[in-house]
Design an enzyme around this catalytic site. Sequence first.
Site, PDB file in Angstrom:
ATOM      1  N   CYS A  13       0.567   5.682  -7.445  1.00 45.77           N
ATOM      2  CA  CYS A  13       1.492   6.812  -7.552  1.00 45.77           C
ATOM      3  C   CYS A  13       2.506   6.765  -6.413  1.00 45.77           C
ATOM      4  O   CYS A  13       2.234   6.205  -5.360  1.00 45.77           O
ATOM      5  CB  CYS A  13       0.742   8.140  -7.449  1.00 45.77           C
ATOM      6  SG  CYS A  13      -0.322   8.493  -8.854  1.00 45.77           S
ATOM      7  N   VAL A  14       3.651   7.385  -6.646  1.00 44.80           N
ATOM      8  CA  VAL A  14       4.627   7.519  -5.562  1.00 44.80           C
ATOM      9  C   VAL A  14       4.884   9.013  -5.331  1.00 44.80           C
ATOM     10  O   VAL A  14       5.135   9.758  -6.274  1.00 44.80           O
ATOM     11  CB  VAL A  14       5.943   6.782  -5.874  1.00 44.80           C
ATOM     12  CG1 VAL A  14       6.997   7.087  -4.811  1.00 44.80           C
ATOM     13  CG2 VAL A  14       5.699   5.274  -5.932  1.00 44.80           C
TER      14      VAL A  14
END
Lengths: 162, 205
Positions: free
Chosen positions: A29-30
């Site tokens: 995830c970012v």
Amino acid sequence: MSVVIPVGMGELKVARSPETLAVYGIGSCVIVSLYDTKSKVGGIAHVMLPDSSGIDKERINPNKFADTAIPALYDAIKNEDGVFKANLHAKIVGGSEMFPPTEDYENNIGRDNAIAVKKALKKMGFPLVAEDVGGKRGRSIEFDLDSGLIRLSILGEEPRDL
Amino acid sequence: MDDITSLTKIQLDALREVGNIGSGNAASALAQFLNRKIDMAVPSAAILEFKDIPDILGGPGTRVMGIFLKVLGEISGRFLLLIPEDTSIKLLKTLIPGCEIEDPLKMSELESSCMREVGNILAGAFLNALSALAQTPMLNSLPSMTFDMAGAMIDSVVADMTAVSDKVLMIETSFIESEEDLRIHIFLLPEPKSLSILLQKIGVV
């Protein structure tokens, strides 16, 4: 100690000083943060995937995708008292490849997420002032909305501020 | 079967049984490998919100060993072993004579390779039992291993399964070796497109 508000996968949250936004255990995830330096209001989108195109708009959670989460984050933060678009800057963290590729398996969602998030930020005109993306390690962050600093933790390393 | 939330109770029970059979075989393989008696917890097949999965391990920031394999074949999926820190140390000390590891972040190449082999054996045994049940070959990829935060591993494994739904189907089971309190969590995540094939093969369409 200020109130710490956790932001889970596919969630989006906005808060203001003296609160802290936190995300624990970030892999591919970012985390995209926007912060208004004057009003000390900040928000986080926990992006899981790069691109929502081809997916039924009725069924998607826009907070999950880079191309839709960043506009959604701006929509959520812009109506807060004292927030001006010109004061907002962005920082991004995450996008790692947790499991090293083997000959029959390769996973590049983390890299694709980081590329897509940068593209979406550029499109919206938000300056990217700090980033810590890529690699093979998990990350946790605490985003202190008073200082605007993001405290980054990686197992086995000294925490540092972005 | 695009929408996993429409699974019936009978189908979920059948998937739980899949977990039971697979992990039963994996537990005997581990028992042979360790030369110990291994008990198995009752498996669960559940449809979970992805954001709740790390709580099974004690929260997204929990230090844990993760071994990941792809399931290859007509029925494809992902196989993830999550091993709590204390269990991974005990396993290494049991399997490698003279091993004095204290921090799994500092594993040697021998220690890493040993843990990947544990993953290989457990996944192989689990999938062998499943192949026999479903009458279709299921193989595992080479294992990929890391020691890090539970949440980081889970988001990396489930991310692209969650484009449409916030939920994933997960068959979960754990082993307990009573004297030493060894715990290993096994997660099998069938690819959404494989789920209807799996249900058909086990006769609960």
